[in-house]
Design a protein around this motif. Structure first.
Motif, short mmCIF file in Angstrom:
data_model
loop_
_atom_site.label_atom_id
_atom_site.label_comp_id
_atom_site.label_asym_id
_atom_site.label_seq_id
_atom_site.Cartn_x
_atom_site.Cartn_y
_atom_site.Cartn_z
N VAL A 9 0.86 -1.18 0.00
CA VAL A 9 0.00 0.00 0.00
C VAL A 9 0.90 1.24 0.00
N VAL A 10 0.60 2.16 -0.91
CA VAL A 10 1.42 3.36 -1.07
C VAL A 10 0.90 4.42 -0.10
N THR A 11 1.64 4.68 0.94
CA THR A 11 1.14 5.45 2.08
C THR A 11 0.82 6.90 1.75
N ASP A 12 1.50 7.47 0.75
CA ASP A 12 1.21 8.86 0.38
C ASP A 12 0.37 8.96 -0.88
N ALA A 13 -0.25 7.84 -1.27
CA ALA A 13 -1.16 7.82 -2.42
C ALA A 13 -2.48 7.17 -2.06
N ARG A 19 -5.16 7.28 9.40
CA ARG A 19 -3.80 6.95 9.86
C ARG A 19 -3.82 5.69 10.73
N ALA A 20 -4.83 5.58 11.58
CA ALA A 20 -4.93 4.39 12.43
C ALA A 20 -5.10 3.12 11.60
N VAL A 21 -5.90 3.21 10.54
CA VAL A 21 -6.07 2.06 9.65
C VAL A 21 -4.74 1.67 9.01
N LEU A 22 -4.00 2.67 8.54
CA LEU A 22 -2.69 2.38 7.93
C LEU A 22 -1.78 1.63 8.88
N TRP A 23 -1.73 2.07 10.13
CA TRP A 23 -0.76 1.52 11.07
C TRP A 23 -1.28 0.27 11.77
N ASN A 24 -2.59 0.13 11.93
CA ASN A 24 -3.10 -0.97 12.74
C ASN A 24 -3.80 -2.07 11.96
N THR A 25 -4.21 -1.80 10.72
CA THR A 25 -4.86 -2.81 9.89
C THR A 25 -4.01 -3.13 8.66
N ILE A 26 -3.69 -2.11 7.88
CA ILE A 26 -2.90 -2.34 6.66
C ILE A 26 -1.56 -2.98 6.99
N SER A 27 -0.95 -2.57 8.11
CA SER A 27 0.37 -3.12 8.47
C SER A 27 0.33 -4.62 8.69
N LEU A 28 -0.84 -5.18 9.01
CA LEU A 28 -0.98 -6.62 9.21
C LEU A 28 -1.19 -7.37 7.90
N LEU A 29 -1.59 -6.65 6.85
CA LEU A 29 -1.92 -7.27 5.58
C LEU A 29 -0.89 -7.03 4.49
N ALA A 30 -0.19 -5.90 4.56
CA ALA A 30 0.60 -5.45 3.42
C ALA A 30 1.87 -4.75 3.88
N THR A 31 2.83 -4.69 2.99
CA THR A 31 3.96 -3.80 3.22
C THR A 31 3.51 -2.39 2.87
N ARG A 32 4.24 -1.42 3.38
CA ARG A 32 3.90 -0.02 3.14
C ARG A 32 5.13 0.67 2.56
N ALA A 33 4.89 1.55 1.61
CA ALA A 33 5.98 2.27 0.97
C ALA A 33 5.44 3.58 0.43
N ALA A 47 5.41 6.58 -2.64
CA ALA A 47 5.49 6.58 -4.10
C ALA A 47 6.93 6.74 -4.56
N ALA A 48 7.69 7.60 -3.90
CA ALA A 48 9.09 7.82 -4.30
C ALA A 48 9.92 6.56 -4.08
N ASP A 49 9.68 5.86 -2.96
CA ASP A 49 10.41 4.60 -2.71
C ASP A 49 10.18 3.60 -3.84
N LEU A 50 8.93 3.42 -4.22
CA LEU A 50 8.62 2.43 -5.25
C LEU A 50 9.15 2.87 -6.61
N ALA A 51 8.95 4.12 -6.95
CA ALA A 51 9.45 4.61 -8.24
C ALA A 51 10.95 4.41 -8.34
N GLY A 52 11.65 4.61 -7.24
CA GLY A 52 13.11 4.40 -7.24
C GLY A 52 13.50 2.96 -7.47
N THR A 53 12.72 2.03 -6.91
CA THR A 53 13.06 0.60 -7.09
C THR A 53 12.74 0.12 -8.49
N TRP A 54 11.87 0.84 -9.20
CA TRP A 54 11.47 0.41 -10.53
C TRP A 54 12.37 0.95 -11.63
N LYS A 55 13.33 1.77 -11.28
CA LYS A 55 14.22 2.32 -12.31
C LYS A 55 15.19 1.25 -12.81
#
Length: 199
Positions: free
Chosen positions: A161-165, A175-189, A191-199
């Motif tokens: 899940v892209v935390t700033d998108a 914010r609570a959902v991101l940290w307390n629910t999404i964190s149990l289901l998915a990695t978080r990153a 947009a800049a982190d992912l775009a950098g890994t895709w270069k």
């Protein structure tokens, strides 16, 4: 830029009638604006397309006659459909935001529920593309993004899940959902982190 295999970006309900100029949810649109969700998503999609990563817009719409939609099984949908013109198929409200569209993108349309897999061809589309990891952007952190992540995990996909998108309201709850629910289901990153890994 090289091709990145096995990944697809899912863009959840970034539609004109949801977070754009025709929104019925001004608070959600304002939250997107405060957190630069649209420009961050646009940058991520540009990087994805350059790396030959499929982009799938997961959109929602209703037929005017409501065929194909459960209209009384959920309080929120009952409330939405008090407006007979809400998100009607074929109207500008269901269009993807223009700054996020590209002719090569795919679209998966649903007519019921809150998450993109059940009752759609999304799973088959992703499997036909060799996708094993989905990257989730869009709205909202109240229902759509957690639903997407949970369904994807249940189907065997890895999820980021892209935390700033992504956004939801109220923002402290999002914010609570991101940290307390999404964190149990998915990695978080970001947009800049992912775009950098895709270069």
């Amino acid at each position: 830029m090289g091709r990145v295999e096995g990944v697809a970006v899912l863009v959840m309900e970034m539609q004109r009638g949801v977070v754009g100029d025709l929104t019925k949810f001004p608070d959600l649109r304002a939250a997107c604006e405060r957190h630069d969700v649209v420009p961050n998503t646009a940058r991520l999609l540009t990087a994805a397309r350059a790396a030959a990563i499929p982009v799938v817009h997961c959109t929602a719409a209703f037929r005017a006659d409501r065929a194909g939609s459960h209209t009384a099984n959920c309080p929120f949908i009952v409330s939405l459909l008090k407006d007979p013109a809400h998100m009607l198929e074929g109207t500008p409200a269901v269009e993807v935001l223009p700054e996020l569209r590209d002719p090569g993108d795919l679209e998966s349309r649903r007519h019921h529920g809150f998450s993109p897999f059940t009752g759609t061809s999304l799973d088959m589309t992703l499997r036909s593309l060799g996708v094993s990891t989905v990257v989730a952007t869009g709205v909202s952190l109240n229902l759509g993004i957690p639903g997407l992540a949970l369904e994807a995990v249940n189907l065997g996909y890895r999820v980021t899940v892209v935390t700033d998108a992504v956004a939801g309201i109220p923002e402290d709850y999002a914010r609570a959902v991101l940290w307390n629910t999404i964190s149990l289901l998915a990695t978080r990153a970001t947009a800049a982190d992912l775009a950098g890994t895709w270069k």
